[in-house]
Motif scaffolding. Structure first.
Motif, short mmCIF file in Angstrom:
data_model
loop_
_atom_site.label_atom_id
_atom_site.label_comp_id
_atom_site.label_asym_id
_atom_site.label_seq_id
_atom_site.Cartn_x
_atom_site.Cartn_y
_atom_site.Cartn_z
N MET A 1 14.73 -22.93 -70.18
CA MET A 1 13.65 -23.80 -69.77
C MET A 1 12.78 -23.11 -68.71
SD MET A 1 13.98 -26.69 -71.44
CE MET A 1 13.23 -28.02 -70.51
N ILE A 2 11.49 -23.33 -68.79
CA ILE A 2 10.55 -22.81 -67.80
C ILE A 2 10.29 -23.92 -66.79
CG2 ILE A 2 8.23 -21.89 -67.42
CD1 ILE A 2 8.29 -20.98 -70.37
N LYS A 3 10.65 -23.67 -65.53
CA LYS A 3 10.53 -24.69 -64.49
C LYS A 3 9.11 -24.67 -63.90
CE LYS A 3 13.96 -22.93 -62.24
NZ LYS A 3 14.97 -22.71 -61.16
N VAL A 4 8.49 -25.86 -63.87
CA VAL A 4 7.08 -25.97 -63.51
C VAL A 4 6.88 -26.96 -62.38
CG1 VAL A 4 4.84 -26.83 -64.34
CG2 VAL A 4 6.22 -25.33 -65.79
N VAL A 5 5.98 -26.62 -61.44
CA VAL A 5 5.47 -27.56 -60.45
C VAL A 5 3.98 -27.74 -60.69
CG1 VAL A 5 4.93 -27.91 -58.01
CG2 VAL A 5 7.21 -27.16 -58.67
N VAL A 6 3.53 -29.00 -60.77
CA VAL A 6 2.13 -29.33 -61.01
C VAL A 6 1.47 -29.66 -59.67
CG1 VAL A 6 0.55 -30.97 -62.11
CG2 VAL A 6 2.61 -30.21 -63.32
N VAL A 7 0.36 -28.96 -59.38
CA VAL A 7 -0.31 -29.11 -58.08
C VAL A 7 -1.75 -29.58 -58.31
CG1 VAL A 7 -0.96 -27.99 -55.93
CG2 VAL A 7 1.07 -27.21 -57.19
N ASP A 8 -2.07 -30.77 -57.81
CA ASP A 8 -3.42 -31.31 -57.93
C ASP A 8 -3.55 -32.45 -56.92
OD1 ASP A 8 -5.85 -32.69 -58.85
OD2 ASP A 8 -5.62 -31.51 -60.68
N ASP A 9 -4.67 -32.51 -56.22
CA ASP A 9 -4.84 -33.57 -55.22
C ASP A 9 -5.19 -34.91 -55.86
OD1 ASP A 9 -7.35 -32.32 -55.87
OD2 ASP A 9 -8.27 -33.40 -54.22
N GLU A 10 -5.51 -34.92 -57.17
CA GLU A 10 -5.83 -36.17 -57.86
C GLU A 10 -4.60 -36.64 -58.66
OE1 GLU A 10 -9.25 -35.51 -60.27
OE2 GLU A 10 -10.54 -35.06 -58.57
N ARG A 11 -4.13 -37.82 -58.35
CA ARG A 11 -2.89 -38.32 -58.95
C ARG A 11 -2.99 -38.42 -60.47
NH1 ARG A 11 -0.86 -43.51 -60.19
NH2 ARG A 11 -2.65 -44.52 -59.21
N PHE A 12 -4.12 -38.93 -60.98
CA PHE A 12 -4.24 -39.11 -62.42
C PHE A 12 -4.25 -37.77 -63.15
CE2 PHE A 12 -6.13 -43.19 -60.94
CZ PHE A 12 -5.17 -44.03 -61.50
N SER A 13 -4.84 -36.76 -62.53
CA SER A 13 -4.83 -35.42 -63.15
C SER A 13 -3.41 -34.87 -63.21
CB SER A 13 -5.73 -34.47 -62.36
OG SER A 13 -7.08 -34.82 -62.51
N ARG A 14 -2.65 -35.09 -62.12
CA ARG A 14 -1.24 -34.64 -62.12
C ARG A 14 -0.46 -35.34 -63.21
NH1 ARG A 14 -1.49 -35.77 -56.66
NH2 ARG A 14 0.11 -37.40 -56.84
N GLU A 15 -0.65 -36.65 -63.32
CA GLU A 15 0.11 -37.42 -64.29
C GLU A 15 -0.24 -37.02 -65.73
OE1 GLU A 15 -0.74 -41.46 -63.31
OE2 GLU A 15 0.75 -41.53 -61.68
N GLU A 16 -1.54 -36.77 -65.98
CA GLU A 16 -1.96 -36.37 -67.32
C GLU A 16 -1.36 -35.02 -67.70
OE1 GLU A 16 -5.98 -35.27 -69.89
OE2 GLU A 16 -6.05 -35.30 -67.70
N LEU A 17 -1.47 -34.06 -66.77
CA LEU A 17 -0.95 -32.72 -67.08
C LEU A 17 0.57 -32.74 -67.23
CD1 LEU A 17 -1.44 -29.78 -67.56
CD2 LEU A 17 -1.55 -29.41 -65.08
N THR A 18 1.24 -33.49 -66.38
CA THR A 18 2.71 -33.61 -66.49
C THR A 18 3.09 -34.19 -67.85
OG1 THR A 18 3.00 -33.85 -64.11
CG2 THR A 18 4.76 -34.70 -65.51
N TYR A 19 2.37 -35.21 -68.27
CA TYR A 19 2.64 -35.84 -69.57
C TYR A 19 2.48 -34.83 -70.71
CZ TYR A 19 1.70 -38.60 -73.77
OH TYR A 19 1.71 -39.09 -75.05
N LEU A 20 1.39 -34.06 -70.68
CA LEU A 20 1.13 -33.09 -71.74
C LEU A 20 2.17 -31.97 -71.73
CD1 LEU A 20 -2.77 -32.83 -71.46
CD2 LEU A 20 -1.45 -33.96 -73.27
N LEU A 21 2.56 -31.53 -70.54
CA LEU A 21 3.55 -30.45 -70.43
C LEU A 21 4.91 -30.89 -70.97
CD1 LEU A 21 2.66 -29.04 -66.90
CD2 LEU A 21 2.46 -27.81 -69.07
#
Length: 241
Positions: A1-21
């Protein structure tokens, strides 16, 4: 598994990218951060393989974060994910794996993850037994065409249609480019752009263009194909002795 941290100051952008990942089996999102400072702390604490990093953030922006994590013992790979195309040149100075633009396209994200899988050896299909088909089946309006992959010069995606180009004929399919690429695995095809695959056996000339990009000429074809600078180095490795 590739371990990822998502960094964004906008919550909805973080949630969208996390969902897609999380749709990708090889990716594990182990944390999120809403600022540059928090990103560095999360990197130290969680030791991720990759930061998906926004550029425009208050106080400490993504470029500053990318520079700061280079000083850590375990340096993560960087994928920039931003609404601003203007920082791409600077991003690749930080040896970014990719530069994704919002709103995120799933095919673009899949390409970035494929590069990460190659980098980390985490392709979930690597350990499965591969059976190479003898023909590529393409459904027309009434018939099914069986193409010899050796005769396919290049493949590209345009207006939600994938076009498969032979010397004297072009076939169309609704398969996404990623699906065609997978079906052609084991043959001499190489991605030169997010929307193009080319058969290496037909490449005749590679010419510098601008901003690190190149143009590609194929034997028997007049049109020139653009090679994204992200792919030039690996393409040359494939072509040259």
């Amino acid at each position: 598994m590739i371990k990822v941290v998502v960094v964004d100051d906008e919550r909805f952008s973080r949630e969208e990218l996390t969902y897609l990942l999380q749709k990708h089996e090889s990716i594990e999102v182990i944390g999120e951060a809403d600022s540059g400072d928090a990103a560095i702390m999360k990197t130290i604490q969680l030791q991720p393989d990759v930061l998906f990093l926004d550029v425009e953030m208050p106080k400490m922006d993504g470029m500053e974060v990318a520079k700061a994590v280079q000083e850590l013992k375990n340096v993560p790979s960087i994928v920039f994910a931003t609404a601003y195309p203007d920082f791409a040149v600077e991003a690749f100075r930080h040896e970014a794996v990719d530069y994704l633009l919002k709103p995120f396209e799933e095919e673009q994200l899949a390409d970035a993850i494929a590069r990460l899988e190659k980098k980390f050896g985490a392709d979930p299909e690597v350990h499965t037994e591969e059976v190479k088909p003898s023909k590529l089946a393409v459904e027309g309006e009434e018939d099914i065409y069986y193409l010899d992959p050796v005769n396919v010069m290049y493949v590209y995606r345009e207006d939600r249609v994938t076009k498969i180009v032979e010397k004297s004929k072009v076939h169309e399919t609704k398969w996404p480019l990623k699906e065609v690429e997978q079906r052609l695995k084991g043959y001499s095809f190489f991605r030169i752009h997010k929307s193009y695959l080319v058969n290496l056996r037909y490449i005749e000339r590679l010419t510098p263009w601008f901003n690190g990009a190149y143009q590609l000429e194929l034997r028997g074809k007049d049109e020139k194909l653009s090679v994204s600078r992200n792919y030039v180095k690996d393409l040359r490795k494939q072509l040259e002795l």
